[in-house]
Design a protein around this motif. Structure first.
Motif, mmCIF file in Angstrom:
data_model
loop_
_atom_site.group_PDB
_atom_site.id
_atom_site.type_symbol
_atom_site.label_atom_id
_atom_site.label_comp_id
_atom_site.label_asym_id
_atom_site.label_seq_id
_atom_site.Cartn_x
_atom_site.Cartn_y
_atom_site.Cartn_z
ATOM 1 N N PRO A 39 0.650 -1.610 -0.131
ATOM 2 C CA PRO A 39 -0.247 0.130 -0.429
ATOM 3 C C PRO A 39 0.678 1.132 -0.151
ATOM 4 C CG PRO A 39 0.165 -1.378 2.758
ATOM 5 C CD PRO A 39 0.447 -2.696 0.650
ATOM 6 N N ARG A 40 0.426 2.530 -0.728
ATOM 7 C CA ARG A 40 1.255 3.547 -1.056
ATOM 8 C C ARG A 40 0.673 4.380 0.151
ATOM 9 N NH1 ARG A 40 4.940 3.460 -4.623
ATOM 10 N NH2 ARG A 40 4.560 1.844 -5.964
ATOM 11 N N ILE A 41 1.004 4.829 1.308
ATOM 12 C CA ILE A 41 0.742 5.946 2.166
ATOM 13 C C ILE A 41 1.275 6.856 1.658
ATOM 14 C CG2 ILE A 41 -0.392 6.304 3.996
ATOM 15 C CD1 ILE A 41 -0.501 3.517 4.714
ATOM 16 N N SER A 42 0.780 8.546 1.706
ATOM 17 C CA SER A 42 1.000 9.629 1.326
ATOM 18 C C SER A 42 0.283 10.851 2.046
ATOM 19 C CB SER A 42 2.035 9.933 0.162
ATOM 20 O OG SER A 42 -0.391 9.879 -0.680
ATOM 21 N N PHE A 43 0.602 12.108 2.339
ATOM 22 C CA PHE A 43 0.301 13.862 3.486
ATOM 23 C C PHE A 43 -1.000 13.685 2.902
ATOM 24 C CE2 PHE A 43 4.055 14.203 4.375
ATOM 25 C CZ PHE A 43 4.381 14.111 5.247
ATOM 26 N N GLY A 44 -2.034 13.587 3.400
ATOM 27 C CA GLY A 44 -3.691 13.640 2.855
ATOM 28 C C GLY A 44 -4.834 11.801 1.918
ATOM 29 N N THR A 45 -4.165 10.861 2.275
ATOM 30 C CA THR A 45 -4.040 9.738 2.392
ATOM 31 C C THR A 45 -5.302 9.169 3.601
ATOM 32 O OG1 THR A 45 -2.648 8.472 1.522
ATOM 33 C CG2 THR A 45 -4.081 7.440 2.087
ATOM 34 N N GLY A 46 -7.204 9.546 2.588
ATOM 35 C CA GLY A 46 -7.804 8.759 4.024
ATOM 36 C C GLY A 46 -7.445 7.316 4.364
ATOM 37 N N ILE A 47 -8.213 7.496 5.584
ATOM 38 C CA ILE A 47 -7.480 6.359 6.434
ATOM 39 C C ILE A 47 -9.146 5.972 6.317
ATOM 40 C CG2 ILE A 47 -7.429 5.193 8.828
ATOM 41 C CD1 ILE A 47 -4.562 6.344 6.829
ATOM 42 N N TYR A 48 -9.942 4.598 6.902
ATOM 43 C CA TYR A 48 -11.007 3.941 6.287
ATOM 44 C C TYR A 48 -10.351 2.763 8.043
ATOM 45 C CZ TYR A 48 -11.791 7.107 2.560
ATOM 46 O OH TYR A 48 -12.047 7.999 1.766
ATOM 47 N N THR A 49 -11.940 2.418 8.475
ATOM 48 C CA THR A 49 -11.895 1.329 8.757
ATOM 49 C C THR A 49 -12.574 -0.192 7.956
ATOM 50 O OG1 THR A 49 -14.741 1.440 9.727
ATOM 51 C CG2 THR A 49 -13.164 2.443 11.098
ATOM 52 N N GLU A 50 -12.233 -1.181 8.592
ATOM 53 C CA GLU A 50 -12.468 -1.768 7.667
ATOM 54 C C GLU A 50 -14.181 -2.006 7.285
ATOM 55 O OE1 GLU A 50 -11.805 -5.912 10.061
ATOM 56 O OE2 GLU A 50 -10.027 -5.476 10.206
ATOM 57 N N ASP A 51 -14.808 -1.693 7.576
ATOM 58 C CA ASP A 51 -16.238 -1.604 7.504
ATOM 59 C C ASP A 51 -16.522 0.281 6.668
ATOM 60 O OD1 ASP A 51 -17.184 -3.090 9.116
ATOM 61 O OD2 ASP A 51 -17.744 -2.249 10.986
ATOM 62 N N GLY A 52 -15.796 0.344 6.255
ATOM 63 C CA GLY A 52 -15.731 1.804 5.014
ATOM 64 C C GLY A 52 -15.496 3.186 5.821
ATOM 65 N N GLN A 53 -15.453 3.149 7.399
ATOM 66 C CA GLN A 53 -16.118 4.852 7.770
ATOM 67 C C GLN A 53 -14.750 5.225 7.644
ATOM 68 O OE1 GLN A 53 -16.711 4.211 12.190
ATOM 69 N NE2 GLN A 53 -16.929 6.578 11.978
ATOM 70 N N ARG A 54 -14.780 6.516 6.807
ATOM 71 C CA ARG A 54 -13.693 7.520 6.990
ATOM 72 C C ARG A 54 -13.442 7.900 8.612
ATOM 73 N NH1 ARG A 54 -10.630 10.726 3.472
ATOM 74 N NH2 ARG A 54 -9.606 12.383 4.143
ATOM 75 N N LEU A 55 -12.106 7.674 8.994
ATOM 76 C CA LEU A 55 -11.407 8.349 10.364
ATOM 77 C C LEU A 55 -11.054 9.005 10.065
ATOM 78 C CD1 LEU A 55 -9.820 4.645 11.681
ATOM 79 C CD2 LEU A 55 -12.194 5.763 11.401
ATOM 80 N N GLY A 56 -10.178 9.732 8.822
ATOM 81 C CA GLY A 56 -9.113 10.854 9.007
ATOM 82 C C GLY A 56 -8.661 11.406 7.965
ATOM 83 N N HIS A 57 -7.302 11.338 7.864
ATOM 84 C CA HIS A 57 -6.703 10.684 6.970
ATOM 85 C C HIS A 57 -4.633 12.007 7.082
ATOM 86 C CE1 HIS A 57 -7.466 15.661 7.069
ATOM 87 N NE2 HIS A 57 -5.975 16.312 6.913
ATOM 88 N N VAL A 58 -4.069 11.101 6.802
ATOM 89 C CA VAL A 58 -2.752 11.031 6.681
ATOM 90 C C VAL A 58 -1.932 12.189 7.448
ATOM 91 C CG1 VAL A 58 -0.435 10.958 6.580
ATOM 92 C CG2 VAL A 58 -2.199 8.271 6.178
ATOM 93 N N ARG A 59 -1.617 12.779 8.477
ATOM 94 C CA ARG A 59 -1.016 14.618 8.237
ATOM 95 C C ARG A 59 0.785 14.612 8.445
ATOM 96 N NH1 ARG A 59 -3.159 17.499 13.831
ATOM 97 N NH2 ARG A 59 -0.797 17.874 13.531
ATOM 98 N N GLY A 60 0.973 13.203 8.560
ATOM 99 C CA GLY A 60 2.617 13.036 9.438
ATOM 100 C C GLY A 60 3.140 11.939 9.297
#
Length: 99
Positions: free
Chosen positions: A8-29
């Motif tokens: 997986p490629r993770i960068s600044f601003g990438t959305g972070i989700y639960t296994e159920d698809g609920q958005r938790l937030g985004h990568v900030r650092g």
């Protein structure tokens, strides 16, 4: 190489989700321990008390730290609106635990 074999490629601003698809937030650092997430409204972040529940730790202090310059400060109530050292905005400041 199949899609499942790709890392997986993770960068600044990438959305972070639960296994159920609920958005938790985004990568900030990032740092050597992983990545930091800015939580969406309505998502409760974990405090130092959550982290320490059931673990043996010495006395630690919850502080703030600037992603830009590394400045740290005591967390009296909230993270400051900007770093007093370099002036970067609140979005580049995160919680830090200092022993």
């Amino acid at each position: 190489m199949s899609h499942q074999d790709e890392e997986p490629r993770i960068s600044f601003g990438t959305g972070i989700y639960t296994e159920d698809g609920q958005r938790l937030g985004h990568v900030r650092g990032f740092d050597e321990h992983g990545f930091y997430v800015t939580a969406e409204e309505g998502i409760e972040g974990m405090s130092i008390e959550h982290h320490r529940a059931g673990h043996e730790f010495g006395e630690g202090e919850l502080m703030w730290r600037c992603w830009e310059c590394g400045e740290m400060g005591k967390l009296d109530s909230d993270i400051p609106d900007e770093c007093p050292n370099c002036g970067t905005s609140k979005e580049d400041i995160y919680y830090w635990t200092e022993d």
